[in-house]
Design an enzyme around this catalytic site. Structure first.
Site, PDB file in Angstrom:
ATOM      1  CB  CYS A 149      -0.951  -0.002   1.192  1.00 28.72           C
ATOM      2  SG  CYS A 149      -0.173  -0.289   2.792  1.00 28.72           S
ATOM      3  NE  ARG A 234       0.982   1.107  11.275  1.00 33.22           N
ATOM      4  CZ  ARG A 234       0.801   0.483  10.111  1.00 33.22           C
ATOM      5  NH1 ARG A 234       0.155   1.099   9.128  1.00 33.22           N
ATOM      6  NH2 ARG A 234       1.276  -0.727   9.905  1.00 33.22           N
ATOM      7  CG  HIS A 241      -0.471   4.543   4.042  1.00 32.84           C
ATOM      8  ND1 HIS A 241      -1.118   4.435   5.248  1.00 32.84           N
ATOM      9  CD2 HIS A 241      -0.041   3.277   3.720  1.00 32.84           C
ATOM     10  CE1 HIS A 241      -1.102   3.164   5.642  1.00 32.84           C
ATOM     11  NE2 HIS A 241      -0.464   2.460   4.734  1.00 32.84           N
TER      12      HIS A 241
END
Length: 342
Positions: A149, A234, A241
């Site tokens: 991703c 994170r 993102h």
């Protein structure tokens, strides 16, 4: 045309639910099988899975019986895999050998030489390696994959910059908690915090783009020749993102030339149902893109780019479980239909 029968492997998990969301009313695919672990098999989907998406779970899908992840039980021409990587190692080839097309979201086969690692806007011609794959493995079906991703979000804006001769890329990510799954990051670990490590993420980001942006020579994929250095983190964001990029290029383009290249980027995939009108959206505001404001651009399939500065430096952002996962595999499957492989 008659709809193509589609199944989801790992249907009860977070990405599996995104697959269901993207396929439930798809014009080309009919959702005919939901497969999951033995503890879920035999149950109605509404009993096997806790639906966690904002969209409504359709009643007909809720009433479908979950089957085992087994080619003998899954009634489908194509399967979308949201399996854990360890399970996918054996399961995905079994489905390909049984005659299914496999559109995988897992990492297991991304870097295998005869498996295409696809972003349709970047490397649709890599599908030609499927002929090599079938001949080599003796499969009736075949296996395709989409990237990590995080990789997807910055590889898309790199594509129109390839003409300037990319030499090196530095990337720092700020990744949403949904990328780790619903129970992946405890709330007390992430609230008011940043975690500067995501296992295996940097390695994927440093190797996958070169395969995607490489070229197929008729027998194998030759990787693009540039280096990537990644640092992944994170952050307490639900979805989306965000990534900061520093790109060194041989031709030393100006920020305006980079901006224009991104604005002009047209992969010609308007006929694919999941394809956004603009794969890349350039934001000129000084404080954009932002996850909360921009992650659903193009129904979650567009990547937004902004803060293009000398250097060349810029920010890119996209929805990690839509563009970065299920939506990416569905777009790959649509490309398979367009290419006559389904």
């Amino acid at each position: 045309m008659a709809k193509i029968k589609a199944g989801v492997l790992g249907a009860t998990g977070a990405v599996g639910q995104r697959f269901i969301e993207g396929l439930k009313s798809h014009p080309w695919f009919e959702l005919t099988s939901l497969a999951a672990s033995e503890r879920s098999a035999g149950k109605k989907y509404r009993e096997a899975a806790k639906w966690r998406l904002e969209s409504e779970l359709p009643d007909d899908i809720a009433e479908m019986t979950v089957v085992n992840v087994d080619p003998r039980e899954v009634d489908a021409d194509i399967v979308f895999s949201a399996l854990p990587a360890a399970d996918a190692m054996s399961v995905e080839p079994a489905f390909a050998a049984a005659g299914c097309a496999v559109a995988s979201n897992t990492s297991s086969y991304r870097m295998v030489e005869d498996v295409p690692l696809l972003i349709p806007e970047c490397n649709h011609e890599h599908l030609d390696i499927i002929k090599v794959q079938r001949e080599k493995r003796g499969w009736e079906g075949f296996l395709t994959t989409n990237p990590n991703c995080t990789t997807i979000m910055f590889t898309l804006p790199l594509k129109p910059l390839m003409k300037f001769g990319i030499e090196s890329v530095h990337m720092a990510s700020m990744q949403a908690v949904s990328g780790a799954g619903y129970e992946g990051v405890p709330s007390m670990a992430i609230l008011g915090n940043v975690i500067p490590y995501i296992g295996g993420e940097e390695e994927k980001c440093e190797t996958e783009p070169q395969k995607i942006l490489g070229h197929f020579d008729g027998e194998r994929i030759i990787n693009a020749n540039f280096s990537i250095s990644a640092s992944c983190h994170r952050v307490p964001v639900m979805d989306g993102h965000t990534e900061a990029l520093w790109v060194k290029m041989r031709d030393n383009p100006t920020p305006e030339e980079v901006r224009q290249a991104m604005l002009d980027f047209d992969p010609g995939l308007d006929d694919l149902p999941t394809s956004p009108k603009k794969a890349l959206i350039v934001k000129d505001e000084p404080d954009r893109p932002q996850p909360r404001l921009d992650r659903m651009r193009g129904n979650g399939m567009s990547v937004s780019v902004g803060r293009i500065r000398s250097g060349i430096r810029f920010i890119c952002m996209g929805h990690n479980t839509v563009r970065g996962a299920a939506g990416a595999s569905i777009l790959n499957a649509e490309l398979l239909v367009k290419k006559g492989l389904l």
